[in-house]
Design an enzyme around this catalytic site. Structure first.
Site, mmCIF file in Angstrom:
data_model
loop_
_atom_site.group_PDB
_atom_site.id
_atom_site.type_symbol
_atom_site.label_atom_id
_atom_site.label_comp_id
_atom_site.label_asym_id
_atom_site.label_seq_id
_atom_site.Cartn_x
_atom_site.Cartn_y
_atom_site.Cartn_z
ATOM 1 N N HIS A 178 0.817 -1.226 0.000
ATOM 2 C CA HIS A 178 0.000 0.000 0.000
ATOM 3 C C HIS A 178 0.850 1.276 0.000
ATOM 4 O O HIS A 178 1.984 1.297 0.497
ATOM 5 C CB HIS A 178 -0.903 0.015 1.239
ATOM 6 N N HIS A 201 11.512 0.295 -13.090
ATOM 7 C CA HIS A 201 11.310 -1.125 -13.363
ATOM 8 C C HIS A 201 11.486 -1.909 -12.066
ATOM 9 O O HIS A 201 12.593 -1.946 -11.516
ATOM 10 C CB HIS A 201 12.312 -1.586 -14.426
HETATM 11 O O1 JB2 Z 1 15.640 2.807 -30.571
HETATM 12 C C1 JB2 Z 1 15.115 1.686 -30.732
HETATM 13 C C2 JB2 Z 1 15.690 0.479 -30.243
HETATM 14 N N1 JB2 Z 1 16.841 0.186 -29.574
HETATM 15 C C3 JB2 Z 1 16.875 -1.146 -29.409
HETATM 16 N N2 JB2 Z 1 13.915 1.566 -31.368
HETATM 17 C C4 JB2 Z 1 13.301 0.370 -31.574
HETATM 18 N N3 JB2 Z 1 12.137 0.357 -32.217
HETATM 19 N N4 JB2 Z 1 13.851 -0.796 -31.152
HETATM 20 C C5 JB2 Z 1 15.011 -0.729 -30.492
HETATM 21 N N5 JB2 Z 1 15.765 -1.696 -29.970
HETATM 22 C C6 JB2 Z 1 15.399 -3.115 -30.012
HETATM 23 O O2 JB2 Z 1 14.898 -3.485 -28.750
HETATM 24 C C7 JB2 Z 1 16.539 -4.065 -30.300
HETATM 25 O O3 JB2 Z 1 16.828 -4.142 -31.672
HETATM 26 C C8 JB2 Z 1 15.994 -5.374 -29.736
HETATM 27 O O4 JB2 Z 1 15.234 -6.108 -30.680
HETATM 28 C C9 JB2 Z 1 15.065 -4.898 -28.619
HETATM 29 C C10 JB2 Z 1 15.628 -5.177 -27.241
HETATM 30 O O5 JB2 Z 1 15.557 -6.552 -27.025
HETATM 31 P P1 JB2 Z 1 16.224 -7.282 -25.794
HETATM 32 O O6 JB2 Z 1 15.671 -8.670 -25.748
HETATM 33 O O7 JB2 Z 1 17.687 -7.100 -25.849
HETATM 34 O O8 JB2 Z 1 15.763 -6.433 -24.528
HETATM 35 P P2 JB2 Z 1 14.281 -6.058 -24.043
HETATM 36 O O9 JB2 Z 1 14.284 -4.604 -23.821
HETATM 37 O O10 JB2 Z 1 13.257 -6.638 -24.918
HETATM 38 O O11 JB2 Z 1 14.183 -6.834 -22.657
HETATM 39 C C11 JB2 Z 1 15.021 -6.503 -21.556
HETATM 40 O O12 JB2 Z 1 14.229 -5.926 -20.508
HETATM 41 C C12 JB2 Z 1 13.189 -6.789 -20.048
HETATM 42 C C13 JB2 Z 1 12.367 -6.023 -19.031
HETATM 43 C C14 JB2 Z 1 15.699 -7.785 -21.073
HETATM 44 O O13 JB2 Z 1 16.613 -7.475 -20.055
HETATM 45 C C15 JB2 Z 1 14.654 -8.761 -20.552
HETATM 46 O O14 JB2 Z 1 15.280 -9.906 -20.026
HETATM 47 C C16 JB2 Z 1 13.784 -8.074 -19.489
HETATM 48 N N6 JB2 Z 1 12.755 -8.997 -19.040
#
Ligand code: JB2
Length: 214
Positions: A136, A145
């Site tokens: 709460h 996050h």
């Molecule tokens: O400027 C951007 C950009 N920078 C990176 N614009 C767009 N449209 N996409 C962007 N990306 C993309 O984000 C990358 O090319 C990649 O496909 C994606 C990041 O993927 P990743 O699996 O590395 O991280 P995430 O942010 O999806 O997940 C992180 O955070 C979550 C909360 C990881 O640490 C996870 O394990 C976690 N659960």
């Protein structure tokens, strides 16, 4: 294609967000990713990089979710999407239990199995990750996050863009500063200033996070 949510980012976070949105009956129309290689993520087409957002908006799509785990980058990309006329939606998994007196901003992810208790306020673009417990009167700042299986007791405040690693905990009433990082399993027992890295049980400050992360 005028219905459905546009997702920014096609990585791991996007997969969880897409399934949360679908679980609430929402459809997901398209992904834009920095890597525009044509592909699908859980059946959702990657249609280009961020330059494709203008076309998607022109096609009548207006709902958007920024599924990027990096807190500062998520905030920046959300600002750009809003400037282009998109509205940020929330992705709240139906198994989350959210108090009727809690308040959520927009662009917020609340993953499966989360509990958010009375009078807690969650600001825009926060991530409350899988199985986290937020008691709460907490205040979760913009684009923070709270990692999977973290637990915040009553009256905890988490600053903008702060990150609590998996299984982190905080005792009642402590304040975690903006851009601070609490390492996995860390237990916060006293206030943490902005921008520090704190680890361990109890969490001790190990240093200052330098510069902007994006
Ligand atoms: O400027 C951007 C950009 N920078 C990176 N614009 C767009 N449209 N996409 C962007 N990306 C993309 O984000 C990358 O090319 C990649 O496909 C994606 C990041 O993927 P990743 O699996 O590395 O991280 P995430 O942010 O999806 O997940 C992180 O955070 C979550 C909360 C990881 O640490 C996870 O394990 C976690 N659960």
């Amino acid at each position: 294609m005028t219905a459905g949510v546009v997702i920014i980012g096609g990585g791991g976070h996007a997969k969880v967000v897409i399934e949360s949105l679908r679980a609430t009956g929402e459809s997901v129309a398209a992904i834009v990713d920095a890597d525009p290689t044509p592909r699908a993520v859980l059946g959702v087409p990657v249609v280009g990089d961020d330059l494709a957002l203008g076309d998607l908006r022109g096609q009548g799509l207006s709902k958007l979710f920024v599924a990027i785990g990096d807190n500062r980058l998520r905030q920046k990309l959300a600002g750009k999407a809003r400037e282009q006329g998109f509205s940020l939606v929330n992705a709240v998994h139906p198994s989350a239990v959210i108090s009727p007196s809690a308040r959520l901003g927009v662009g917020v992810a609340v993953m499966a199995g989360v509990a958010i208790n009375a009078k807690t306020r969650v600001e825009d673009l926060a991530i409350i990750n899988t199985g986290a417990v937020v008691d709460h009167d907490c205040r979760l700042g913009e684009a923070c996050h709270v990692g999977p299986a973290s637990a915040l007791a009553g009256g905890v405040s988490v600053g903008a863009r702060a990150f609590l690693g998996v299984g982190a905990r905080a005792i009642p009433g402590v304040a975690i500063g903006a851009d601070a990082i609490v390492g996995a399993g860390g237990v916060v027992v006293r206030d943490l200033p902005d921008g520090v890295l704190a680890v361990g049980v109890p969490a001790r400050i190990k240093g200052q996070i330098k510069g902007e992360r994006s």
